[in-house]
Design a protein around this motif. Structure first.
Motif, PDB file in Angstrom:
ATOM      1  N   THR A  12      25.255  33.495  28.604  1.00 34.45           N
ATOM      2  CA  THR A  12      26.071  33.259  27.411  1.00 34.45           C
ATOM      3  C   THR A  12      25.329  33.729  26.163  1.00 34.45           C
ATOM      4  N   PRO A  13      25.963  34.539  25.321  1.00 34.60           N
ATOM      5  CA  PRO A  13      25.310  34.939  24.071  1.00 34.60           C
ATOM      6  C   PRO A  13      25.045  33.717  23.185  1.00 34.60           C
ATOM      7  N   LEU A  14      23.860  33.649  22.628  1.00 38.28           N
ATOM      8  CA  LEU A  14      23.499  32.536  21.749  1.00 38.28           C
ATOM      9  C   LEU A  14      23.423  33.024  20.310  1.00 38.28           C
ATOM     10  N   PRO A  15      23.846  32.178  19.362  1.00 36.94           N
ATOM     11  CA  PRO A  15      23.742  32.573  17.951  1.00 36.94           C
ATOM     12  C   PRO A  15      22.332  33.052  17.615  1.00 36.94           C
ATOM     13  N   GLN A  51      17.042  23.370  20.726  1.00 34.09           N
ATOM     14  CA  GLN A  51      16.319  24.616  20.476  1.00 34.09           C
ATOM     15  C   GLN A  51      16.374  25.453  21.755  1.00 34.09           C
ATOM     16  N   PRO A  52      16.072  26.750  21.678  1.00 34.60           N
ATOM     17  CA  PRO A  52      16.133  27.597  22.883  1.00 34.60           C
ATOM     18  C   PRO A  52      15.080  27.181  23.918  1.00 34.60           C
ATOM     19  N   PRO A  53      15.330  27.521  25.187  1.00 38.93           N
ATOM     20  CA  PRO A  53      14.408  27.137  26.264  1.00 38.93           C
ATOM     21  C   PRO A  53      12.977  27.631  26.044  1.00 38.93           C
ATOM     22  N   GLU A  54      12.830  28.729  25.351  1.00 41.17           N
ATOM     23  CA  GLU A  54      11.484  29.266  25.103  1.00 41.17           C
ATOM     24  C   GLU A  54      10.611  28.294  24.316  1.00 41.17           C
ATOM     25  N   LEU A  55      11.229  27.367  23.594  1.00 40.89           N
ATOM     26  CA  LEU A  55      10.469  26.409  22.793  1.00 40.89           C
ATOM     27  C   LEU A  55      10.229  25.094  23.525  1.00 40.89           C
ATOM     28  N   ALA A  75      14.194  29.241  35.112  1.00 40.79           N
ATOM     29  CA  ALA A  75      14.350  30.534  34.456  1.00 40.79           C
ATOM     30  C   ALA A  75      15.308  30.383  33.282  1.00 40.79           C
ATOM     31  N   VAL A  76      15.077  31.136  32.228  1.00 42.23           N
ATOM     32  CA  VAL A  76      15.888  31.011  31.020  1.00 42.23           C
ATOM     33  C   VAL A  76      17.372  31.152  31.336  1.00 42.23           C
ATOM     34  N   GLY A  82      23.105  22.848  26.582  1.00 35.65           N
ATOM     35  CA  GLY A  82      23.664  21.740  25.828  1.00 35.65           C
ATOM     36  C   GLY A  82      24.272  20.717  26.765  1.00 35.65           C
ATOM     37  N   TYR A  83      24.837  19.691  26.171  1.00 37.18           N
ATOM     38  CA  TYR A  83      25.414  18.606  26.954  1.00 37.18           C
ATOM     39  C   TYR A  83      26.396  17.836  26.094  1.00 37.18           C
TER      40      TYR A  83
END
Length: 118
Positions: A12-15, A51-55, A75-76, A82-83
């Motif tokens: 999914t594209p993220l902002p 925040q994104p998974p990388e953080l 994996a990313v 979200g939830y």
């Protein structure tokens, strides 16, 4: 019945991403409008933006010692994006709401999990 809807981001594209920026204004606005409508659905308790998974920091315990790893446990592309919580009449209603989550039709998935009653 109460359900937890776990939104897995997949592709999914993220902002803020180049993929998001490649969407038209109408497409981006439709995503925002869909999430807004979901959050206004009676019985929905929206989650907060993550925040994104990388953080992320992943914690494991070995020999009574906490070990940390930078980044998501998975994996990313499998990461939780979200939830939300949903108090619905039945599983069919929860599935119908999950199908309205934009990520479900944009490369991700929504896991519908019943909660244990207390």
């Amino acid at each position: 019945m109460k359900y937890l809807l776990l939104i897995h981001q997949g592709t999914t594209p993220l902002p803020g991403s180049p993929e998001w920026d490649s969407l038209s204004d109408d497409e981006r606005n439709a995503v925002y409008a869909a999430y807004g409508a979901i959050n206004e659905t009676p019985g929905v308790t929206p989650g907060v933006q993550m925040q994104p998974p990388e953080l992320a920091t992943t914690v494991r315990v070995e020999n009574s010692k906490a070990l940390t790893t930078d980044g998501s446990f998975v994996a990313v592309k499998e990461a939780l994006g979200g939830y939300l919580f949903y108090e619905a009449d039945d599983l069919d209603a929860a599935i119908a709401l999950a199908a309205k989550v934009p990520a479900a039709s944009m490369g991700g998935a929504v896991e519908v999990r019943p909660l244990v009653s207390s």
